[in-house]
Each structure stands twice: as structure tokens, then as C-alpha cells.
Design an enzyme around this catalytic site. Structure first.
Site, PDB file in Angstrom:
ATOM      1  N   ARG A 271       0.752  -1.185  -0.074  1.00  0.00           N
ATOM      2  CA  ARG A 271       0.041  -0.034   0.141  1.00  0.00           C
ATOM      3  C   ARG A 271       0.902   1.421  -0.127  1.00  0.00           C
ATOM      4  O   ARG A 271       0.507   2.207  -0.545  1.00  0.00           O
ATOM      5  CB  ARG A 271      -1.071  -0.133   1.400  1.00  0.00           C
ATOM      6  CG  ARG A 271      -2.024   1.042   1.126  1.00  0.00           C
ATOM      7  CD  ARG A 271      -3.072   1.041   2.132  1.00  0.00           C
ATOM      8  NE  ARG A 271      -4.135   0.311   1.653  1.00  0.00           N
ATOM      9  CZ  ARG A 271      -5.265   0.628   1.114  1.00  0.00           C
ATOM     10  NH1 ARG A 271      -5.318   1.843   0.646  1.00  0.00           N
ATOM     11  NH2 ARG A 271      -6.010  -0.124   0.568  1.00  0.00           N
TER      12      ARG A 271
ATOM     13  N   GLU B  37      -9.823   6.111   7.146  1.00  0.00           N
ATOM     14  CA  GLU B  37      -8.312   6.409   7.100  1.00  0.00           C
ATOM     15  C   GLU B  37      -7.678   7.837   6.239  1.00  0.00           C
ATOM     16  O   GLU B  37      -6.849   8.535   6.363  1.00  0.00           O
ATOM     17  CB  GLU B  37      -7.574   5.155   6.427  1.00  0.00           C
ATOM     18  CG  GLU B  37      -7.545   3.882   7.253  1.00  0.00           C
ATOM     19  CD  GLU B  37      -7.091   2.723   6.491  1.00  0.00           C
ATOM     20  OE1 GLU B  37      -7.808   2.489   5.650  1.00  0.00           O
ATOM     21  OE2 GLU B  37      -6.025   2.201   6.813  1.00  0.00           O
TER      22      GLU B  37
HETATM   23  N1  MTE Z   1     -12.090   5.622  14.613  1.00  0.00           N
HETATM   24  C1  MTE Z   1     -11.919   5.487  16.049  1.00  0.00           C
HETATM   25  N2  MTE Z   1     -12.987   6.216  16.660  1.00  0.00           N
HETATM   26  N3  MTE Z   1     -11.335   4.420  16.200  1.00  0.00           N
HETATM   27  C2  MTE Z   1     -10.471   3.683  15.572  1.00  0.00           C
HETATM   28  O1  MTE Z   1      -9.899   2.617  16.260  1.00  0.00           O
HETATM   29  N4  MTE Z   1      -9.589   3.090  13.278  1.00  0.00           N
HETATM   30  C3  MTE Z   1      -9.558   3.355  12.050  1.00  0.00           C
HETATM   31  C4  MTE Z   1     -10.819   4.328  11.359  1.00  0.00           C
HETATM   32  N5  MTE Z   1     -11.230   5.224  12.240  1.00  0.00           N
HETATM   33  C5  MTE Z   1     -10.446   3.766  14.171  1.00  0.00           C
HETATM   34  C6  MTE Z   1     -11.349   4.837  13.589  1.00  0.00           C
HETATM   35  C7  MTE Z   1      -8.903   2.394  11.043  1.00  0.00           C
HETATM   36  S1  MTE Z   1      -7.294   2.075  10.898  1.00  0.00           S
HETATM   37  C8  MTE Z   1      -9.806   1.915  10.245  1.00  0.00           C
HETATM   38  S2  MTE Z   1      -9.040   1.049   8.936  1.00  0.00           S
HETATM   39  C9  MTE Z   1     -11.287   2.153   9.935  1.00  0.00           C
HETATM   40  O2  MTE Z   1     -11.597   3.396  11.045  1.00  0.00           O
HETATM   41  C10 MTE Z   1     -11.921   1.071  10.254  1.00  0.00           C
HETATM   42  O3  MTE Z   1     -13.294   1.327  10.010  1.00  0.00           O
HETATM   43  P1  MTE Z   1     -14.215   1.331   8.737  1.00  0.00           P
HETATM   44  O4  MTE Z   1     -13.788   0.417   7.786  1.00  0.00           O
HETATM   45  O5  MTE Z   1     -15.642   1.337   9.160  1.00  0.00           O
HETATM   46  O6  MTE Z   1     -14.033   2.853   8.417  1.00  0.00           O
HETATM   47 MO1  MOS Z   2      -7.007   0.144   9.420  1.00  0.00          MO
HETATM   48  S1  MOS Z   2      -4.804   0.542   9.627  1.00  0.00           S
HETATM   49  O1  MOS Z   2      -6.991  -0.693   7.917  1.00  0.00           O
HETATM   50  O2  MOS Z   2      -7.070  -1.197  10.649  1.00  0.00           O
END
Ligand code: MTE
Ligand code: MOS
Length: 761
Positions: free
Chosen positions: A317, A717
Site C-alpha cells: 500500500r 483512514e
Molecule cells: N475511528 C475510531 N474512533 N477508532 C478507531 O480505532 N480506526 C481507523 C478508522 N477510524 C479507528 C477509527 C482505522 S485504522 C480504520 S481501517 C477504520 O476506522 C476502520 O473502520 P471502517 O472500515 O468502518 O471505516
Molecule cells: Mo485500519 S490500519 O486498515 O485497521
């Protein structure tokens, strides 16, 4: 069925389903569960040497200590001692050799946490040190890699480089980052009847926990159930590393027949579990007097730590984001996965994307400095545009919302650059910098197989709905979004949809909740389940309302055939009376995507998410202290499923990214000890660090060109990388104070020490 009213539940700023429980303390995390009879508490006994032979592991005093129920080493593992999420050969407990400080050697379970901790202190381990590789440079020099070097290329770099009117070389470095989830890693394993086990795990990937526990115990997958109601943050840190914790708890539970809880205290969590990969990038760029990039030759080296874990995909990535938003006609990016005797680095929000984007933004900065132009001018001539819109891995950019995002941003930040220049003209000790930061981020897992999801929906006879899907809730608001999707699908009020914990016995064989695609894929799976049930309900409704199924419309808690209608609960009861099933599973796989890892070409992303921000920084040239004064953010969330949650995600991601590039510094000593393993020495951003002017907007009227769930776009992200703008703004301020030659030496994080080093040379 063309009967979805677009307004009952989706596209509304509904609060997070646990918002009030989060703030009142009523939300139950694993450590808050009512204590089970006979519960044991576990503690991990870890390596204190970076690379050494284990000469002797004497645990007799541990075993005899008060309250101890068991102490286990690799020899006590009934199945395979392997916790590798992708590649084999990643032992859970060290056998003959340790390859990093913090590597688990044994796990002890006792009646109380204090007893387990005190007992662990009685372990007598003798080591014979072996040479350790700690840095990226040393690993690259020794060709020490966790996966083979990768090469992403397009065109003829050597010829284009030689023919370019101008050339420059440069490098960029950014440090790692601890996830610092508020809830540290935790699991509780409870043995059941007949070899079954129920594991509560704070994990983004319940299915992987199930697989690894099964492998360790030598049990079939069906004997194991993994459950997670919520995490207190994951951020990628609980994607693969949660299974190490769950694995150790499960081994102790299996041995003792008692429930076992393993919760890492903060210091242990920071030492034992992996972080964001720090990155060294080197580049040569061929360009012209206007700043067009004609050829780019780059090397991206990530510090992966002692085992591969997810580093291969993270590096992939990174390479697939080394273009960010720019057209690179001739390009070669070599990726090096440095194997070091440090903790194994893992997924972290952006999953390598931030490192790749950071590297190309350094290229932009170097070009601007070399040509005496603004970075904005360099960006302008290099953005993807029609006819210059194929990524280095061969994917067409498709619908590109970045020009719209940038145009809107320009109106938001009008006059700021001039104000900063005017300030600098009259200020000697304080200097300001302003930067615009664009982001293009690919949505989907690079590995096509992972882009699948399942859901399970039940309608009960009172019209209430039970929802389960393969995604996990870590604070990002996935549960409320999928509940909104289901409510919208049935056209019922959101309060009738009850979300439940993610469990491997309800929805099997799931992917990690990661790659920001949780809503995209689980939302579609849930909607598929809803459609199945609605199809059956429509037949019953047609019979009752003297109509045909094609005429049936679900709208606002009722079901219509022309003017005649019955309520949704009445119809649910009627279905039951007619012996019609009100339960269905749903499944989804993302279309169109493919990727060939060997040639690093294909169409790995279903679509791109775009965003941009303008950031103003000020530095104190005497102390090196930097602050962000303003940040204006615009993110493209398609037609947002939930603008409140999405704005929260954008803000949170940006502040977390600020931490990465501005203040969070991991310091290791020469023996490989992490010296910053608590908030006393490791500075994460707090409310005080949030820019005083912090404006976040979602791009309006921007439905996803792809038929994603209600035309929304992933958000978790992408906005993290907007925060690279904070670094660029600080770098601009350093340049204003000391010139570009100095400013180009700035390294991330831009701590006061780093800023002073750059200023003073
Ligand atoms: N937001 C919160 N509050 N806590 C989290 O741990 N993780 C992030 C993002 N936002 C996270 C977050 C990461 S690394 C990812 S990949 C995505 O949320 C995963 O959730 P989604 O696929 O539902 O967006
Ligand atoms: Mo998010 S780094 O893809 O859990």
C-alpha cells in the site's frame, strides 16, 4: 425493488449508537464484564534482549508463587506455536531464540492480577546475546528483509531520467507511531463443554483470532467462538496483534479449565505490540523548469521489526500511494521491508499509505525548493488530469473529485498565504508557514479475496429488527451506519434496529474491519439480507392487500399497495402466521477489483477517496516549538451516510495524523529498549493541541460515481494523511526562518528538538 425512501435513516447526522454510554461510562468493554467465577488473570513474561539464544528458562519460582494456576511456554502449546496472520513461522511464544525485546516467552495465570505480575517477576531467564539489527539502514545494508523487495514500475525511468533537463536527489524520513487506543489489548477466554471455547477479544478481526486460537489449541474452527461488542479504539493495532493476546489467554484457559483474562497494562502494551512502520525514503527525480515530474526513482524502506506480520501488504500500500495525487509518467518505486530486532510493526490507520504519501510530498517540496517556486505551483502542474490519469500500477483514476475539493478549499483559505507572508516580513523570532495538502486514497483491500462481507438480519413479530454483520465497532461508528442502512432498507425508524456484538458464530469467515471499507462491504451485505426478507414480506403483503408483490412499497414504518397499507409490525406478524421466514443472511463482494502482486499491476481499488486541507503553522525559532494555528479540511465522503460520524472521523484522523508528524516520538536505546512506553514520555495530541481554528467540511453534492452503499465513500483512514500538511507548514516556517537548504533536513515528527536541529544545522 425500487421502494427505498432516501430519507428515513441514512444521510442523517445520527449520534454514534454508544455515544451516551461512552461518555457516561455505561458502555461495557471486556474489562468491564461482570467477573466470572474462578476467573484467572494473566501476565506475559517477555524477552529483555533484542536478539539472543535462550540458554535457560527457569520458571519454577513462578509456578510456585502464591495464586499461580499455570505458567506456560512454547512446550505447553497443544497445537502449532504459530501466530503468523499471513506467513507461517511467527511463534506466539519464543522457543530457542528471541528476536526482539518484548517478545513473549511465557504466560502466567493467577488468581489476581497482582499475583500474576509478581509471579512473572520471579522468572529466571539466561540469554546468550547475538548481534542485533535495530535500524532500517543496518537492515538494508545486511539485506535483512521480512518479505522480498518489491518493485512497482511503469515506463522507462532510466531513459526519461537521463533525458530530463533537471535532476535532483533527496530523502525523507518519518518516525513510527504507537496506536495508543484508550483500551489496551485485552482478551478473555472461557472454556465450554466438549472442547469448545468462547473468546471475548478486543479485535478488529474476530475470524483471525478464531483461526489462530484454533491453530494454537489444535481444535476445529467450529469449536471456537470469538465475540467483540466494541473496542476502545483499534486504529489497525488490533487487526493482527489482538490474536497474540487472545492466543495466550486461550492457552491458559485451555490448560486450567477456567476463564482467563489477559489485559496488557499500558507499558506492556507499548513494548509488546507493534506500531506504525517508520520510513526512510530516497529519491531521484528528473524534471523540467516548470516543475513537471518526468521521471521518479524512489526507494521506500519500512522498519518491519522481527517478523513479517502484515508488513508485506503495508509495504504494497505504501508503494501504491507513492503517487498520491500526481501523474508520474516514468516511475520506479522499490520497496524494502527491513527486518530488525525490534517489535513487529503492524497495521496503523492508512496502512502504509501515509508513508508513501509522505515520501512523494517530500519530492514536491524538494522540487519547489530547487526551482524557487511554491509547492502549490509544483502540485498544480503534476496533478492527475484527463490524459494523465493512470496510476503507476495501471489503474485508471476514474471519477476524480480532487479538482472540486481543491477549488472549494481555495475559497476557504483565500488570503491566508498572503497573511502568512506579511507576518513573516515583520516577525523575527516567530515564523509562520502555510501549506496545502491534497490526498487521494485507494479504497479496498489490495488482496481481492479480502473484499467480502456477510450479515445476518432477523425481523421479529413485533417488527423490531436484530442486526449482525462481520464488521467490528472500534469507535468509528460502523454499527450506527449499518443500522441506518438496515432501517433505510425496511424504511423503518432507526430505533427499531438493534445492533448486536460481532460474533464468529453468527457471521463466519469475515475479513478484518480495516482498509476503511467496513461500511462499504458490511453495509452492502446487510442490505442484501434486508432485500431477501423484504421480497418474502412483499408476497405476504400482496396477499393481504389484494395486490401483487411488484406493487408493494415499504415507506415510513408502513407497507403500501396503492392506498391500502398495513404497519410494518403487522406485516411481520402476518408473515409469521403464514409461516414465512423473517430471517436472512446477506453477502457482498466488491466488484471490478484485481491485483497481481508479482508485477504490482491491476485495479486494486474500487474507487478513490479525495480530500485536501490548508494548514497554518507557527514556530518559535528560539525553542523550536511549533503549533498549528489553523486547519481547513475538506473531505469527499460521497453522499455521506452519516455526516456527524464522518466529520468526527475526519477530525479524529487529522488530529491523530498531527500526532504522527508533530509530536509522537518513539525513542529506542542502543540495546533496542523502547524508552517511551507511557504517556509520561510519549506525547500524543490532546484537546489543547487541536488547532484553534479547525474547520471541517464534507464535499457537497458528490455522490460516489460507483454504486456503493447509498453512494457514500469510505472515510476512516483517508483524512489521516491530510495531517501531513502540518509537517509541510512547519517546514515552510523553517524555510522562512533559515532557508530551504535547512528546511529540507527536517524530519518527522517535527518536535521542538527536530525543528531546532533543522534551524541550526
Ligand atoms: N475511528 C475510531 N474512533 N477508532 C478507531 O480505532 N480506526 C481507523 C478508522 N477510524 C479507528 C477509527 C482505522 S485504522 C480504520 S481501517 C477504520 O476506522 C476502520 O473502520 P471502517 O472500515 O468502518 O471505516
Ligand atoms: Mo485500519 S490500519 O486498515 O485497521
Amino acid at each position: 425493488m425500487n421502494d427505498i425512501s432516501p430519507t428515513i435513516a441514512v444521510h442523517k447526522p445520527t449520534p454514534h449508537e454508544s455515544a451516551s454510554r461512552h461518555v457516561s461510562g455505561a458502555a461495557i468493554y471486556i474489562d468491564d464484564m461482570k467477573q466470572k467465577e474462578g476467573l484467572l488473570h494473566a501476565w506475559v513474561i517477555c524477552s529483555t534482549h533484542a536478539h539472543a539464544k535462550l540458554l535457560n528458562v527457569d520458571l519454577s519460582a513462578v509456578a510456585g508463587a502464591p495464586g499461580v494456576a499455570c505458567v506456560l511456554t512454547a512446550a505447553d502449546i497443544p497445537g502449532m506455536n504459530d501466530a503468523g496472520p499471513i506467513l507461517p513461522g511467527e511463534p506466539l511464544l519464543a522457543e530457542r531464540e528471541v528476536t526482539t525485546i518484548g517478545e513473549p516467552i511465557a504466560v502466567v495465570a493467577a488468581a489476581t492480577l497482582a499475583q500474576a505480575r509478581d509471579a512473572a517477576g520471579l522468572a529466571r531467564i539466561t540469554y546468550e546475546d547475538l548481534p542485533a539489527i535495530l535500524s532500517i539502514e543496518d537492515a538494508v545494508a545486511a539485506e535483512s528483509y521480512v518479505v522480498a523487495p518489491m518493485l512497482l514500475k511503469r515506463g522507462d525511468v532510466d531513459t526519461a531520467m537521463a533525458a530530463a533537463p533537471l535532476r535532483l536527489n533527496g530523502e525523507a524520513q518519518a518516525g513510527g507511531q504507537d496506536h495508543f487506543y484508550l483500551e489496551t489489548q485485552i482478551a478473555q477466554a472461557e472454556p465450554g463443554e466438549d472442547g469448545a471455547m468462547h473468546v471475548f477479544s478486543s479485535t478488529q478481526h474476530p475470524t483471525e483470532v478464531q483461526h489462530i486460537v484454533a491453530r494454537l489449541l489444535g481444535r476445529p474452527l467450529a469449536a471456537l467462538t470469538v465475540e467483540v461488542r466494541r473496542m476502545g479504539g483499534g486504529f489497525g493495532g488490533k487487526e493482527s496483534h489482538a490474536s497474540l493476546i487472545a492466543g495466550m489467554a486461550a492457552l491458559c484457559a485451555n490448560k486450567t479449565g477456567r476463564p482467563v483474562k489477559l489485559r496488557l497494562v499500558r507499558d506492556a502494551d507499548m513494548v509488546i505490540t507493534g506500531k506504525r512502520h517508520d520510513v526512510n525514503a530516497k529519491f531521484e527525480v528528473g524534471y523540467d523548469a516548470d516543475g513537471h515530474i518526468l521521471a521518479m526513482d524512489m526507494e521506500i524502506a519500512l522498519r518491519c521489526g522481527n517478523v513479517a506480520d502484515l508488513s508485506g501488504p503495508v509495504l504494497t500500500r505504501a508503494l501504491c500511494h507513492a503517487d498520491n495525487a500526481y501523474w508520474l509518467p516514468h516511475v520506479r518505486v522499490r520497496g524494502l521491508a527491513a527486518k530488525t530486532n525490534t517489535v513487529s510493526n503492524t497495521a496503523f490507520r492508512g496502512f502504509g499509505g501515509p508513508q508513501g504519501v509522505f515520501a512523494i510530498e517530500a519530492v514536491i517540496t524538494h522540487l519547489a525548493a530547487a526551482l524557487g517556486k511554491s509547492a502549490d505551483e509544483i502540485r498544480r502542474v503534476n496533478y492527475y488530469a484527463p490524459g494523465r490519469d493512470i496510476t503507476p500500477y495501471g489503474q485508471h483514476i476514474g471519477a476524480d473529485n480532487l479538482p472540486r475539493v481543491l477549488a472549494e478549499l481555495e475559497t476557504e483559505i483565500a488570503g491566508r498565504r498572503e497573511a502568512v507572508a506579511a507576518f513573516n516580513a515583520s516577525s523575527r523570532l516567530l515564523k509562520k508557514g502555510f501549506a496545502v495538502m491534497p490526498v487521494k486514497f485507494g479504497i479496498s483491500f489490495n488482496l481481492p479475496t479480502l473484499n467480502q462481507a456477510g450479515a445476518l438480519v432477523h425481523v421479529y413479530t413485533d417488527g423490531s429488527v436484530h442486526l449482525n454483520h462481520g464488521g467490528t465497532e472500534m469507535g468509528q461508528g460502523l454499527y450506527v451506519k449499518i443500522a441506518q442502512v438496515v432501517a433505510e432498507g425496511f424504511s423503518i425508524d432507526l430505533e427499531h434496529v438493534h445492533v448486536s456484538a460481532t460474533r464468529t458464530d453468527k457471521v463466519p469467515n469475515t475479513s478484518a474491519t480495516a482498509a476503511s471499507s467496513g461500511t462499504d462491504i458490511n453495509g452492502m451485505a446487510a442490505l442484501a439480507a434486508v432485500s431477501t426478507i423484504k421480497g418474502r414480506m412483499a408476497e405476504v403483503a400482496a396477499a393481504r392487500l389484494e395486490s401483487v408483490p411488484e406493487e408493494i412499497v415499504f415507506a415510513r414504518n408502513r407497507v403500501y399497495a396503492g392506498n391500502r397499507s398495513i404497519s410494518f409490525p403487522e406485516l411481520a406478524l402476518a408473515c409469521w402466521a403464514d409461516r414465512v421466514s423473517l430471517s436472512a443472511t446477506g453477502f457482498y463482494k466488491t466488484p471490478e477489483i484485481h491485483f497481481d502482486q508479482a508485477s504490482m499491476t491491476g485495479h486494486p481499488f474500487y474507487y478513490f477517496a479525495h480530500g485536501a486541507c490548508g494548514v497554518e503553522a507557527v514556530i518559535d525559532t528560539l525553542t523550536g516549538e511549533a503549533r498549528i494555528l489553523s486547519a481547513n479540511l475538506i473531505q469527499d465522503c460521497g453522499t455521506s451516510l452519516n455526516p456527524a460520524v464522518d466529520i468526527g472521523q475526519v477530525e479524529g484522523a487529522f488530529v491523530q495524523g498531527m500526532g504522527w508528524v508533530m509530536m509522537e516520538e518513539l525513542v529506542w536505546d542502543g540495546q533496542g529498549n523502547l524508552k517511551t512506553h507511557a504517556p509520561s514520555t510519549y506525547k500524543i495530541p490532546t484537546a489543547r493541541d487541536v488547532p484553534p481554528v479547525f474547520v471541517t467540511k464534507l464535499l457537497e453534492n458528490a455522490p460516489n460515481a460507483k454504486p456503493t452503499i447509498f453512494r457514500s465513500k469510505a472515510v476512516g483512514e483517508p483524512p489521516f494523511m491530510l495531517a501531513i500538511g502540518c509537517f509541510l507548514a512547519v517546514q515552510e516556517a523553517v524555510a522562512a526562518a533559515a532557508g530551504w537548504e535547512r528546511a529540507l533536513t527536517l524530519r518527522a515528527p517535527a518536535t521542538p528538538e527536530a525543528v531546532l536541529r533543522a534551524l541550526r544545522g
